[in-house]
Design an enzyme around this catalytic site. Structure first.
Site, PDB file in Angstrom:
ATOM      1  N   TYR A  65       0.869  -1.183   0.000  1.00  0.00           N
ATOM      2  CA  TYR A  65       0.000   0.000   0.000  1.00  0.00           C
ATOM      3  C   TYR A  65       0.905   1.231   0.000  1.00  0.00           C
ATOM      4  O   TYR A  65       1.604   1.508   0.954  1.00  0.00           O
ATOM      5  CB  TYR A  65      -0.919   0.023   1.229  1.00  0.00           C
ATOM      6  CG  TYR A  65      -1.960  -1.079   1.255  1.00  0.00           C
ATOM      7  CD1 TYR A  65      -2.357  -1.723   0.084  1.00  0.00           C
ATOM      8  CD2 TYR A  65      -2.571  -1.466   2.439  1.00  0.00           C
ATOM      9  CE1 TYR A  65      -3.311  -2.730   0.099  1.00  0.00           C
ATOM     10  CE2 TYR A  65      -3.538  -2.467   2.464  1.00  0.00           C
ATOM     11  CZ  TYR A  65      -3.898  -3.095   1.294  1.00  0.00           C
ATOM     12  OH  TYR A  65      -4.845  -4.091   1.323  1.00  0.00           O
ATOM     13  N   PHE A 214     -13.570  -4.510   1.112  1.00  0.00           N
ATOM     14  CA  PHE A 214     -14.627  -3.687   0.505  1.00  0.00           C
ATOM     15  C   PHE A 214     -15.961  -3.859   1.250  1.00  0.00           C
ATOM     16  O   PHE A 214     -17.018  -4.013   0.625  1.00  0.00           O
ATOM     17  CB  PHE A 214     -14.800  -4.007  -0.989  1.00  0.00           C
ATOM     18  CG  PHE A 214     -13.601  -3.727  -1.857  1.00  0.00           C
ATOM     19  CD1 PHE A 214     -12.575  -2.896  -1.418  1.00  0.00           C
ATOM     20  CD2 PHE A 214     -13.490  -4.272  -3.138  1.00  0.00           C
ATOM     21  CE1 PHE A 214     -11.460  -2.626  -2.227  1.00  0.00           C
ATOM     22  CE2 PHE A 214     -12.398  -4.008  -3.943  1.00  0.00           C
ATOM     23  CZ  PHE A 214     -11.375  -3.184  -3.497  1.00  0.00           C
ATOM     24  N   PRO A 215     -15.951  -3.828   2.592  1.00  0.00           N
ATOM     25  CA  PRO A 215     -17.212  -3.976   3.334  1.00  0.00           C
ATOM     26  C   PRO A 215     -18.206  -2.857   3.028  1.00  0.00           C
ATOM     27  O   PRO A 215     -19.406  -3.047   3.156  1.00  0.00           O
ATOM     28  CB  PRO A 215     -16.776  -3.942   4.807  1.00  0.00           C
ATOM     29  CG  PRO A 215     -15.465  -3.209   4.797  1.00  0.00           C
ATOM     30  CD  PRO A 215     -14.804  -3.595   3.513  1.00  0.00           C
ATOM     31  N   GLY A 218     -15.774  -0.494  -1.197  1.00  0.00           N
ATOM     32  CA  GLY A 218     -14.436  -0.176  -1.686  1.00  0.00           C
ATOM     33  C   GLY A 218     -14.410   1.112  -2.482  1.00  0.00           C
ATOM     34  O   GLY A 218     -14.917   2.144  -2.030  1.00  0.00           O
TER      35      GLY A 218
HETATM   36  N1  LIG Z   1      -6.992  -8.623   0.414  1.00  0.00           N
HETATM   37  C1  LIG Z   1      -7.124  -7.741  -0.542  1.00  0.00           C
HETATM   38  O1  LIG Z   1      -6.807  -8.000  -1.702  1.00  0.00           O
HETATM   39  C2  LIG Z   1      -7.695  -6.400  -0.209  1.00  0.00           C
HETATM   40  C3  LIG Z   1      -8.198  -5.595  -1.248  1.00  0.00           C
HETATM   41  C4  LIG Z   1      -8.741  -4.364  -0.897  1.00  0.00           C
HETATM   42  C5  LIG Z   1      -8.778  -3.950   0.419  1.00  0.00           C
HETATM   43  N2  LIG Z   1      -8.269  -4.737   1.404  1.00  0.00           N
HETATM   44  C6  LIG Z   1      -8.337  -4.324   2.831  1.00  0.00           C
HETATM   45  O2  LIG Z   1      -9.691  -4.083   3.157  1.00  0.00           O
HETATM   46  C7  LIG Z   1      -9.832  -2.794   3.783  1.00  0.00           C
HETATM   47  C8  LIG Z   1     -11.203  -2.246   3.480  1.00  0.00           C
HETATM   48  O3  LIG Z   1     -11.356  -2.000   2.098  1.00  0.00           O
HETATM   49  P1  LIG Z   1     -11.422  -0.530   1.485  1.00  0.00           P
HETATM   50  O4  LIG Z   1     -10.845   0.455   2.430  1.00  0.00           O
HETATM   51  O5  LIG Z   1     -10.845  -0.587   0.132  1.00  0.00           O
HETATM   52  O6  LIG Z   1     -12.968  -0.345   1.233  1.00  0.00           O
HETATM   53  P2  LIG Z   1     -14.230  -0.039   2.160  1.00  0.00           P
HETATM   54  O7  LIG Z   1     -13.899  -0.173   3.598  1.00  0.00           O
HETATM   55  O8  LIG Z   1     -15.360  -0.797   1.613  1.00  0.00           O
HETATM   56  O9  LIG Z   1     -14.519   1.482   1.791  1.00  0.00           O
HETATM   57  C9  LIG Z   1     -13.586   2.491   1.969  1.00  0.00           C
HETATM   58  C10 LIG Z   1     -14.159   3.741   1.305  1.00  0.00           C
HETATM   59  O10 LIG Z   1     -15.329   4.160   1.998  1.00  0.00           O
HETATM   60  C11 LIG Z   1     -15.176   5.499   2.449  1.00  0.00           C
HETATM   61  N3  LIG Z   1     -15.773   5.570   3.795  1.00  0.00           N
HETATM   62  C12 LIG Z   1     -15.431   4.860   4.880  1.00  0.00           C
HETATM   63  N4  LIG Z   1     -16.210   5.184   5.939  1.00  0.00           N
HETATM   64  C13 LIG Z   1     -17.088   6.115   5.485  1.00  0.00           C
HETATM   65  C14 LIG Z   1     -18.128   6.854   6.090  1.00  0.00           C
HETATM   66  N5  LIG Z   1     -18.459   6.665   7.376  1.00  0.00           N
HETATM   67  N6  LIG Z   1     -18.809   7.755   5.330  1.00  0.00           N
HETATM   68  C15 LIG Z   1     -18.498   7.937   4.029  1.00  0.00           C
HETATM   69  N7  LIG Z   1     -17.507   7.272   3.395  1.00  0.00           N
HETATM   70  C16 LIG Z   1     -16.804   6.368   4.120  1.00  0.00           C
HETATM   71  C17 LIG Z   1     -13.707   5.777   2.473  1.00  0.00           C
HETATM   72  O11 LIG Z   1     -13.454   7.132   2.199  1.00  0.00           O
HETATM   73  P3  LIG Z   1     -12.843   8.116   3.342  1.00  0.00           P
HETATM   74  O12 LIG Z   1     -11.387   7.853   3.387  1.00  0.00           O
HETATM   75  O13 LIG Z   1     -13.187   9.471   2.819  1.00  0.00           O
HETATM   76  O14 LIG Z   1     -13.551   7.801   4.620  1.00  0.00           O
HETATM   77  C18 LIG Z   1     -13.200   4.891   1.334  1.00  0.00           C
HETATM   78  O15 LIG Z   1     -13.306   5.583   0.111  1.00  0.00           O
HETATM   79  C19 LIG Z   1      -8.666  -1.991   3.202  1.00  0.00           C
HETATM   80  O16 LIG Z   1      -8.381  -0.874   3.983  1.00  0.00           O
HETATM   81  C20 LIG Z   1      -7.577  -3.038   3.153  1.00  0.00           C
HETATM   82  O17 LIG Z   1      -6.946  -3.112   4.414  1.00  0.00           O
HETATM   83  C21 LIG Z   1      -7.754  -5.972   1.102  1.00  0.00           C
END
Ligand SMILES: NC(=O)c1ccc[n+]([C@@H]2O[C@H](COP(=O)([O-])OP(=O)(O)OC[C@H]3O[C@@H](n4cnc5c(N)ncnc54)[C@H](OP(=O)(O)O)[C@@H]3O)[C@@H](O)[C@H]2O)c1
Length: 289
Positions: A65, A214-215, A218
């Site tokens: 990352y 992506f809970p 994403g």
């Molecule tokens: N194993 C893998 O291949 C893989 C792939 C992808 C991700 N991951 C892991 O999974 C974690 C979660 O995935 P993710 O961060 O990509 O996606 P996510 O948790 O589904 O969504 C994150 C997005 O939602 C926004 N967000 C979060 N809380 C919010 C709220 N209360 N109100 C409005 N917008 C909100 C964030 O923007 P803001 O920053 O503006 O809040 C960001 O753009 C990652 O951090 C990573 O550690 C693993």
């Protein structure tokens, strides 16, 4: 709030590994497109410190990352780490100059990645290392024996305490388990993308954590009329409903929502506590095709 009072309580992945079911995904701490430095480094540091203040003891990261940026910020913000903090990392990919995510799964590349995580995070041993296998959003078929055996070897050597797999099929999970024990599976899953329903139940029966990435959808936030209308009825946000639904879906589900904002972090932790009635759940179950 403490670990015990966070929504969802805790989940024990192994004798020495009990985490809060609400964790924090650190991917959003790097710059736009998960590439380069964040716009506001102090804000990124503040998000991590707030996560611990809230009682979260599970942070998900990877050395790719940024690349490197997220791990460097974690170390800057939290090192020396409290005993109860568990940092879960993943290996198996790199970043290229165009911002792509090419595979890096040869035994040599994996060994390098484990050492890079250790040194960048400032650790002697990594609590959990996930082997990332598939593409960005779905598994790719094929044997994972060679790369997983390489990680199992590093576990034997004491560089890693526990192993997991990411972006994998049920067959690949079973193949990994035939080589070494796993404590978690990290795949794409949320209220609108439920291809892993069976896998989640099978892992729950084995006491293995399922950690959906992506809970909240994403890079493209969850869009659903049903989600929006249930949220409006409960006077909550769609994000809160999506997180509370995941906590309710199965006791082995751990949340790692990502955010670069302290306000969103607080909102997500509070939102996950939302209580959903049988009617709400039945309606929400209709979202996934
Ligand atoms: N194993 C893998 O291949 C893989 C792939 C992808 C991700 N991951 C892991 O999974 C974690 C979660 O995935 P993710 O961060 O990509 O996606 P996510 O948790 O589904 O969504 C994150 C997005 O939602 C926004 N967000 C979060 N809380 C919010 C709220 N209360 N109100 C409005 N917008 C909100 C964030 O923007 P803001 O920053 O503006 O809040 C960001 O753009 C990652 O951090 C990573 O550690 C693993």
């Amino acid at each position: 709030m403490t670990a015990k009072t966070l929504p969802g309580g805790t989940f024990t992945m192994a004798e020495d590994l009990t985490v809060t079911r609400i964790g924090y995904g650190a991917m959003q701490l790097a710059g736009p497109g998960v590439f380069g430095p964040p716009r506001d480094r102090d804000a990124a540091v503040a998000v991590l410190r707030e996560a611990l203040e809230l009682g979260i003891n599970h942070i998900d990261t990877s050395d790719y990352y940024g690349p490197f940026v997220t791990n460097e910020i974690i170390k800057e913000a939290l090192h020396p780490y409290p005993d109860e903090l568990h940092i879960v990392t993943k290996v198996g990919a790199l970043r290229d100059a165009e911002g792509g995510w090419p595979h890096a799964r040869s035994p040599e590349q994996l060994r390098q990645a484990v050492h890079d995580n250790l040194s960048r995070l400032g650790l002697d041993v990594l609590d959990v290392v996930n082997l990332r296998v598939g593409g960005f959003d779905r598994p790719e078929p094929g044997s994972i024996a060679e790369p997983f055996t390489a990680l199992a070897q590093m576990r034997e050597e004491g560089l890693i305490r526990h192993l997991g797999v990411s972006t994998v099929s049920g067959e690949q999970v079973a193949e990994a388990q035939s080589i070494a024990p796993i404590v978690c599976v990290q795949n794409l899953y949320n209220i609108a993308n439920r291809a892993d329903d069976e896998l989640i139940d099978s892992l729950a029966a084995q006491g293995i954590a399922y950690v959906p990435y992506f809970p909240l959808g994403g890079f493209s936030p969850l869009q659903s009329q049903t989600l929006a209308s249930v949220a409006a009825r409960l006077d909550a946000t769609p994000m809160a409903v999506a997180l509370a639904w995941l906590l309710h879906r199965s006791p082995n589900i751990l949340l790692i929502p990502g955010t670069s904002s302290v306000a969103h972090l607080r909102e997500n932790v509070a939102g996950a506590a939302l209580s959903l009635s049988e009617n709400d759940l039945a309606e929400l179950d209709g979202i996934a095709p």
